[in-house]
Write an enzyme that holds these catalytic residues in place. Sequence first.
Site, PDB file in Angstrom:
ATOM      1  N   HIS A 172       2.734   3.637  -8.909  1.00  0.00           N
ATOM      2  CA  HIS A 172       2.553   2.204  -9.177  1.00  0.00           C
ATOM      3  C   HIS A 172       3.783   1.642  -9.909  1.00  0.00           C
ATOM      4  O   HIS A 172       4.221   0.534  -9.627  1.00  0.00           O
ATOM      5  CB  HIS A 172       1.294   1.964 -10.017  1.00  0.00           C
ATOM      6  N   ASP A 206       0.826  -1.204   0.000  1.00  0.00           N
ATOM      7  CA  ASP A 206       0.000   0.000   0.000  1.00  0.00           C
ATOM      8  C   ASP A 206       0.868   1.266   0.000  1.00  0.00           C
ATOM      9  O   ASP A 206       1.994   1.253   0.498  1.00  0.00           O
ATOM     10  CB  ASP A 206      -0.890  -0.016   1.255  1.00  0.00           C
ATOM     11  N   LEU A 226      12.460 -19.485  -4.142  1.00  0.00           N
ATOM     12  CA  LEU A 226      11.249 -18.861  -3.589  1.00  0.00           C
ATOM     13  C   LEU A 226      10.141 -18.733  -4.642  1.00  0.00           C
ATOM     14  O   LEU A 226      10.411 -18.371  -5.790  1.00  0.00           O
ATOM     15  CB  LEU A 226      11.613 -17.476  -3.037  1.00  0.00           C
TER      16      LEU A 226
HETATM   17  C1  FPP Z   1      -1.913   0.463  -3.334  1.00  0.00           C
HETATM   18  O1  FPP Z   1      -1.487   1.761  -3.531  1.00  0.00           O
HETATM   19  C2  FPP Z   1      -1.386  -0.376  -4.330  1.00  0.00           C
HETATM   20  C3  FPP Z   1      -2.114  -1.143  -5.202  1.00  0.00           C
HETATM   21  C4  FPP Z   1      -3.368  -0.773  -5.882  1.00  0.00           C
HETATM   22  C5  FPP Z   1      -1.635  -2.475  -5.452  1.00  0.00           C
HETATM   23  C6  FPP Z   1      -0.146  -2.581  -5.600  1.00  0.00           C
HETATM   24  C7  FPP Z   1       0.273  -2.345  -6.981  1.00  0.00           C
HETATM   25  C8  FPP Z   1       1.553  -2.296  -7.373  1.00  0.00           C
HETATM   26  C9  FPP Z   1       2.747  -2.490  -6.504  1.00  0.00           C
HETATM   27  C10 FPP Z   1       1.833  -2.004  -8.759  1.00  0.00           C
HETATM   28  C11 FPP Z   1       1.019  -2.805  -9.684  1.00  0.00           C
HETATM   29  C12 FPP Z   1       1.524  -4.163  -9.848  1.00  0.00           C
HETATM   30  C13 FPP Z   1       1.126  -4.905 -10.887  1.00  0.00           C
HETATM   31  C14 FPP Z   1       1.794  -6.195 -11.157  1.00  0.00           C
HETATM   32  C15 FPP Z   1       0.054  -4.439 -11.782  1.00  0.00           C
HETATM   33  P1  FPP Z   1      -2.595   2.875  -3.465  1.00  0.00           P
HETATM   34  O2  FPP Z   1      -2.838   3.357  -4.840  1.00  0.00           O
HETATM   35  O3  FPP Z   1      -3.801   2.376  -2.745  1.00  0.00           O
HETATM   36  O4  FPP Z   1      -1.844   3.943  -2.596  1.00  0.00           O
HETATM   37  P2  FPP Z   1      -2.517   5.058  -1.675  1.00  0.00           P
HETATM   38  O5  FPP Z   1      -3.196   4.344  -0.540  1.00  0.00           O
HETATM   39  O6  FPP Z   1      -1.338   5.844  -1.238  1.00  0.00           O
HETATM   40  O7  FPP Z   1      -3.454   5.827  -2.553  1.00  0.00           O
END
Ligand code: FPP
Length: 238
Positions: free
Chosen positions: A33, A16, A127
């Site tokens: 991302h 997150d 892993l």
């Molecule tokens: C949360 O950040 C993150 C996600 C939606 C999922 C994690 C995604 C990645 C690490 C990148 C994508 C990976 C692939 C393989 C597609 P958020 O947007 O909720 O952050 P915030 O809470 O700060 O808004």
Amino acid sequence: MTASHEPPRHVAIIMDGNGRWARSRGLPRSVGHRRGVDRIHPVALACSRRGVEYLTLYAFSTENWRRPGAEVSALLRLLATMIDDEAKTCLRDNLRLRLVGTLEHLSPALQDKVRAAVALNEHNTGLSLCLAFDYGSRDEIVRAARALAADGVAPLEVDERRMSERLFTAGMPDVDLLIRCGGEQRMSNFLMWQAAYAELYFTDVLWPDFGEAEVDAALEAYAARSRRFGGLSQGGTH
Ligand code: FPP
């Protein structure tokens, strides 16, 4: 109480904070991302070197489809661009890229790409790096129940082992350590069955800043925990 000195076999991470990382720099969320994707392999290697056997990362949830269309498209594009490279890097480092979740809402071309990436290193012995994509625990449990019913399993024969065998994680050990970065403290429908007895570890570090030092801090916290799985601690009453 006895603390665990074995490394966790299965670590799961809710990655997150990409959006906040980008916003604090005046950048679009998609850049956060992208930076988040760059953290995946170093964290997998760090876990592997510390004896972890399975690492499951929450990349896209069944609920993430509700995000604005442009963000969903950016995440799908990221999956498409990262998956080949990640599979090749996993091949080099003897990691086994796997998928936990469903491909059925992706385009046929993207489905093929992901399947090819998973097939490329299915014989690797290191892993298992499991990407949870279009994953949600409730959806997974409903699918498992449907599969049991479709197989004609009688109600009294439904048990935890048979359910586990129909989850996306069939054959994998339960989660020992669940990490959530980014400051929130909730499960967000991630591995609810598999993490029933997981130790939980929360940190304010945002996923794009997560690295080896954070892996060590989480493993250190885990090593200090006493795991009882609902029973008594060894030789004690508390
Ligand atoms: C949360 O950040 C993150 C996600 C939606 C999922 C994690 C995604 C990645 C690490 C990148 C994508 C990976 C692939 C393989 C597609 P958020 O947007 O909720 O952050 P915030 O809470 O700060 O808004």
